[in-house]
Design a protein around this motif. Sequence first.
Motif, short mmCIF file in Angstrom:
data_model
loop_
_atom_site.label_atom_id
_atom_site.label_comp_id
_atom_site.label_asym_id
_atom_site.label_seq_id
_atom_site.Cartn_x
_atom_site.Cartn_y
_atom_site.Cartn_z
N LYS A 11 0.82 -1.21 0.00
CA LYS A 11 0.00 0.00 0.00
C LYS A 11 0.86 1.27 0.00
N ARG A 12 2.06 1.16 0.54
CA ARG A 12 2.91 2.34 0.74
C ARG A 12 4.09 2.40 -0.23
N LYS A 13 4.10 1.54 -1.24
CA LYS A 13 5.28 1.44 -2.10
C LYS A 13 5.66 2.77 -2.74
N GLU A 14 4.69 3.50 -3.23
CA GLU A 14 5.00 4.76 -3.92
C GLU A 14 5.69 5.75 -2.98
N LEU A 17 9.25 4.50 -2.05
CA LEU A 17 10.20 4.68 -3.15
C LEU A 17 10.61 6.14 -3.29
N LYS A 18 9.68 7.04 -3.09
CA LYS A 18 10.01 8.47 -3.16
C LYS A 18 11.02 8.84 -2.08
N ASP A 19 10.79 8.39 -0.86
CA ASP A 19 11.70 8.72 0.24
C ASP A 19 13.05 8.05 0.05
N ASP A 441 13.39 -7.48 -2.67
CA ASP A 441 13.97 -7.84 -1.38
C ASP A 441 13.85 -6.69 -0.38
N PHE A 442 14.06 -5.49 -0.87
CA PHE A 442 13.94 -4.31 -0.01
C PHE A 442 12.55 -4.21 0.58
N PHE A 443 11.53 -4.33 -0.25
CA PHE A 443 10.16 -4.24 0.25
C PHE A 443 9.83 -5.41 1.19
N MET A 444 10.36 -6.59 0.89
CA MET A 444 10.12 -7.73 1.77
C MET A 444 10.78 -7.51 3.14
#
Length: 458
Positions: A11-14, A17-19, A441-444
């Motif tokens: 839900k927070r990927k965008e 990624l920006k940060d 992997d980062f998101f996991m």
Amino acid sequence: MNINFVEEVTKRKEAILKDLTELIQINSELTTFDPNRKHAPFGEGIDEALTFMLNLGKRDGFNTLNADHYAGHIEYGNQDAYVGMVGHLDVVPAGSGWSYPPYGAVIADGKMYGRGTEDDKGPTLAAYYAMKILKDLGLPLSKRIKLILGTDEETAWRCVNYYFKHYPEQPVAGFIPDSEFPLTYGEKGILKVVVKGKIEPSTLVRFDAGLRDNMVPDHALAVVSDLNLKASFEAFLKSKGLVGKATESKEGLILEVDGKSAHGSTPDEGVNAAYLMVHFFNSVSINNAFIDAINTYLLDDTKGVKIGVDYLDKEMGPVTVNAGVFKLEQNQFEITLNPRYPNGVDPERFIKRFETAFESLGLKVELGKHQRLLYVDPKSEMIQILMDTYKKYSNDVDAVPLTTGGGTFARTMKNSVAFGPHFPNKPSYIHQKDEYIIMDDFFMSIAIYADALYRLAK
């Protein structure tokens, strides 16, 4: 309570990624350390990265603290006991030869390239978002969660020394997002040893190799007074299949050769460019006290056999010795070493052997920082929680906890171990050109950290 943390990350990927992009685009290499530069003791870039992270915390409603620009923290909750994390925002020098700009945060083939993507700005941001997810969900916790932000991990740890001197409270449990999965419960002791000496005027005028003691030098430059050595050097490069060049200048003949960088904890995985240059000197009979010291105690020896400190521990592995920085000019020289020792080694005897070895050659030995080894019982409840969390998301059911030659901020807190973010059997380019983090992997890792924090703090 059953929470789908992978879904919460998605839900927070965008926003994540920006940060991440903005953080990686900050060049946070150490410039100079100046305690009188109150707003930025480690330089403007590092302070910009610290300010960026603290501003994220303020934006998202956390309690934040700037520890006089040496470090900071972002905190959730007001309970007495806390679960701690420590990340760092400084990076080693980018070096040269990148496929993408080292501070471009370019995404290609599912990877983000940039210095600090994996060590350690990316993982620090992952830990932050793990904490943010718990706050967003309003989950009931019995402990505070605190993310401490270091700024001097790659050099002297002055940031955390300052922080814990002024804010000494220790966590009931904690982890450091600056290693690999499943987790690291043992870390070798680490020394900094500087060997100093002088030479009589000789054919070798200047020598320069290496950026940091905890990196294998990937480039060496020497200036020699004998211009006739050009053909010999070019023949040496060709015969060894090496990349380099010889260039005539007013200073003399400039010789350059490339090696391969690697982390100082695994020097055998690199090719020390300084050693390549010394092999050439040996082939043409150039010698002085500087070269003699390298030949006698260092050349092609990453285990400390020549110095007499070699030792192999079945659990933690061997002693390693990385020779990371070489400087010679105006007939004065310094060689900076990064030795690491496992369980079973007496630190005082280990140190004494370095002193005795080089002093036998009439050289001076100065000792820098000494980070004593870390060892946490792998059967402890905290480690079982972290291991279970990792296995839940990775399906790596046979995973076992690890030891490492690397050093993390886990040593700065009680009850703490290094936990991710690097997944097993994946290549790693930390401290090398083209450092990257695999985005999936980062998101996991964020989901794993969120679940782990919840289990430790609920």
